[in-house]
Design a protein around this motif. Sequence first.
Motif, mmCIF file in Angstrom:
data_model
loop_
_atom_site.group_PDB
_atom_site.id
_atom_site.type_symbol
_atom_site.label_atom_id
_atom_site.label_comp_id
_atom_site.label_asym_id
_atom_site.label_seq_id
_atom_site.Cartn_x
_atom_site.Cartn_y
_atom_site.Cartn_z
ATOM 1 N N ILE A 1 0.830 -1.208 0.000
ATOM 2 C CA ILE A 1 0.000 0.000 0.000
ATOM 3 C C ILE A 1 0.860 1.252 0.000
ATOM 4 O O ILE A 1 0.679 2.159 -0.821
ATOM 5 C CB ILE A 1 -0.941 0.005 1.227
ATOM 6 C CG1 ILE A 1 -2.007 -1.077 1.058
ATOM 7 C CG2 ILE A 1 -1.611 1.377 1.400
ATOM 8 C CD1 ILE A 1 -2.859 -0.941 -0.172
ATOM 9 N N ASN B 1 -0.288 4.886 -4.868
ATOM 10 C CA ASN B 1 -0.295 3.958 -3.727
ATOM 11 C C ASN B 1 -1.064 2.685 -4.070
ATOM 12 O O ASN B 1 -1.709 2.573 -5.107
ATOM 13 C CB ASN B 1 -0.819 4.641 -2.453
ATOM 14 C CG ASN B 1 -2.296 4.967 -2.538
ATOM 15 O OD1 ASN B 1 -3.102 4.165 -2.980
ATOM 16 N ND2 ASN B 1 -2.646 6.178 -2.102
ATOM 17 N N TYR C 1 -3.746 1.228 -2.885
ATOM 18 C CA TYR C 1 -5.204 1.284 -3.047
ATOM 19 C C TYR C 1 -5.550 1.670 -4.490
ATOM 20 O O TYR C 1 -6.448 1.103 -5.107
ATOM 21 C CB TYR C 1 -5.830 2.297 -2.087
ATOM 22 C CG TYR C 1 -5.648 1.985 -0.621
ATOM 23 C CD1 TYR C 1 -5.875 0.702 -0.124
ATOM 24 C CD2 TYR C 1 -5.273 2.976 0.280
ATOM 25 C CE1 TYR C 1 -5.713 0.424 1.224
ATOM 26 C CE2 TYR C 1 -5.118 2.703 1.630
ATOM 27 C CZ TYR C 1 -5.334 1.422 2.102
ATOM 28 O OH TYR C 1 -5.183 1.147 3.429
ATOM 29 N N ARG D 1 0.359 -1.181 6.980
ATOM 30 C CA ARG D 1 -0.857 -0.597 7.556
ATOM 31 C C ARG D 1 -1.799 -1.751 7.874
ATOM 32 O O ARG D 1 -2.541 -2.223 7.018
ATOM 33 C CB ARG D 1 -1.508 0.377 6.583
ATOM 34 C CG ARG D 1 -0.854 1.749 6.586
ATOM 35 C CD ARG D 1 -1.781 2.791 5.995
ATOM 36 N NE ARG D 1 -1.524 4.100 6.583
ATOM 37 C CZ ARG D 1 -2.380 5.106 6.543
ATOM 38 N NH1 ARG D 1 -3.549 4.962 5.972
ATOM 39 N NH2 ARG D 1 -2.074 6.265 7.087
ATOM 40 N N GLY D 2 -1.756 -2.208 9.131
ATOM 41 C CA GLY D 2 -2.419 -3.461 9.473
ATOM 42 C C GLY D 2 -3.639 -3.331 10.344
ATOM 43 O O GLY D 2 -4.073 -4.311 10.945
ATOM 44 N N GLN D 3 -4.230 -2.156 10.428
ATOM 45 C CA GLN D 3 -5.400 -1.971 11.287
ATOM 46 C C GLN D 3 -6.675 -2.431 10.573
ATOM 47 O O GLN D 3 -6.701 -2.586 9.353
ATOM 48 C CB GLN D 3 -5.534 -0.495 11.687
ATOM 49 C CG GLN D 3 -4.370 0.038 12.490
ATOM 50 C CD GLN D 3 -4.290 -0.596 13.884
ATOM 51 O OE1 GLN D 3 -5.279 -1.100 14.402
ATOM 52 N NE2 GLN D 3 -3.097 -0.583 14.470
ATOM 53 N N ILE E 1 -9.309 -0.807 9.924
ATOM 54 C CA ILE E 1 -9.766 0.181 8.951
ATOM 55 C C ILE E 1 -8.976 0.040 7.646
ATOM 56 O O ILE E 1 -9.497 0.278 6.557
ATOM 57 C CB ILE E 1 -9.650 1.625 9.521
ATOM 58 C CG1 ILE E 1 -10.281 2.641 8.576
ATOM 59 C CG2 ILE E 1 -8.216 2.005 9.809
ATOM 60 C CD1 ILE E 1 -11.777 2.616 8.568
ATOM 61 N N ASP E 2 -7.718 -0.398 7.752
ATOM 62 C CA ASP E 2 -6.901 -0.592 6.549
ATOM 63 C C ASP E 2 -7.367 -1.816 5.761
ATOM 64 O O ASP E 2 -7.377 -1.815 4.536
ATOM 65 C CB ASP E 2 -5.429 -0.736 6.940
ATOM 66 C CG ASP E 2 -4.948 0.444 7.756
ATOM 67 O OD1 ASP E 2 -5.287 1.583 7.385
ATOM 68 O OD2 ASP E 2 -4.265 0.228 8.767
ATOM 69 N N THR F 1 -10.475 -0.753 4.005
ATOM 70 C CA THR F 1 -10.161 0.107 2.859
ATOM 71 C C THR F 1 -9.589 -0.714 1.706
ATOM 72 O O THR F 1 -9.931 -0.491 0.538
ATOM 73 C CB THR F 1 -9.154 1.202 3.282
ATOM 74 O OG1 THR F 1 -9.656 1.870 4.438
ATOM 75 C CG2 THR F 1 -8.928 2.210 2.172
#
Lengths: 174, 376
Positions: free
Chosen positions: B54, B60, B62, B85-87, B89-90, B93
């Motif tokens: 990402i 990027n 996405y 970015r491992g949350q 929300i990620d 997304t």
Amino acid sequence: MEETLRTGWLAVDFFTHSYRISGHVDVRQRSLADILNDPTTGFVRLEDAYISPIDRPGDIVATYPTPHLVKANLTFAVVPHQEDALSRKQAYGRYLGTFLQQIFLTVPGFEIVGYLRLSSRVDLRRVLTTEPNDFIAVLDGRVRVSLRPDITFTGGGILVNRHHIGAFCVIEEE
Amino acid sequence: MARILVIDDNTDLLQMIRLLLEERGGHEVILAAEGEDGLRKALENPPDLAIVDIMMPGMNGYEVCRRLRQEPATASIPIIVLTARGQDIDRKTALEAGADLHIPKPVTMSELLERVNGLLDRGRTSPAIQLGGTIAFLSLRGGVGCTTLAVNMALFLAQQAKQNTCLIDLSPSSGNVALHLGLRPDPNWSALALLSTGIGTETIATYLLNHPSGLTILAAPFIPVIGEGLPRDKVLAALHALRHNFALLVIDLPSILNDATMAALEQADTIALVATADPASIQATIGTLQALKGFGEKIRLILNHTAPGQPATPKALERVFRRPIDSVVPFDPAQAQALARGKPLVYTSPNSPLAQAVTAFVPALQPASTSRSATG
């Protein structure tokens, strides 16, 4: 031992009151906790920072190759594993004689739940006033955005800037 | 052998992944260090699968996913997002951008290879599925693999059939759904019982767990609940709220016909009644079929072999149950280890006997109304 695809750069999510800043920190020499708690510098250097507003934390609105962050203005930092949030001195071996205390913290815009690793009964005055480190490690942490409770962040470790803490509560085990 | 495109601006990591996929996976690998370059290579010669970082300068990850999905030549290739970015929300997304899987870094080499091969296998074997509604898994005899089947089914639907799926563990006795998935059951539904307000879609969202596969979970509390568990009105309100957010609900029910179970059964479009071939389970199944006579049309009977060499044949059991068995799940020796690792077989070993059986009985779980309309 299982081989992991990782380099000497640690992926970190830094948070200020209004922004999430994701990037990589060089941790080949020192852990992130050691870097943030180093009193000789007020900045932390990031590689490839990706910036998101806190109400849309999945959207990347800007990228910069080598920004510097002002440590004093950081609210907290989220790292994937516990050892990334501990000082190198703490990370290895010092498990005997310690226990985990569940806590609840508020910092501007966020609520944090997790565990402090302690060697004696929790002394809030010591943690908040005489603790030498600016960033305290909250293990197995979960952060909730106060005004958007559907948005949460989790990490093996969360380094919280104690100067930004509003409420500090000990959660008693039932 | 498959052709795999890897897009990541970290050249060290690119080389490590190349070595892994070529040497241990036997795949052909194409590398790109920038999003634009990766997109160009994908359009020139579409790969069988793409692994996309990402956080890359320029375009990027996405945006790469979105562009790959927009182009007819690459619209259906499996995409793995491998990102720091491992949350939650990620993950959300990434899936919204068109990714099939979101894997946070760092990842072990074995896991990455397993996930790549699993996704490639999925493209070859997965049937076209369009389910909707609520499926409840029930057995009044414990230890028959009801939770195992519910978890694997929900994972299959979330990950492979791309259904927006929520798995609900209604057990008041330290339910095991989170354990099967390697998750800590925090948050869970215990606090829902104490809510004095209604349960809206925003409220329920704060009680949910997310699994890296894309599956969402309403977990049961680790500490057993003294008394009944969730009251009927809370179950109904929770299911109502979840239906707004999810196309499909899979419910793992406790081994008791309490108020919560009955409320869930009433709301279910399909009831998967799980039995094994041992006498205690046979007795419990006969009794359950009698007690739930009113739900007859919705019930699908699944025979699950949880031990090797079980003697009774499906035909013999059909005579005992006086109804057809809709699906038979063979004994899979790998299941015990899957539970110990917190990694269900559908997730890690899609070619295992259990995973194949779960895949095969998806059509049998379609609600009766859907089946009828599908067959004219």
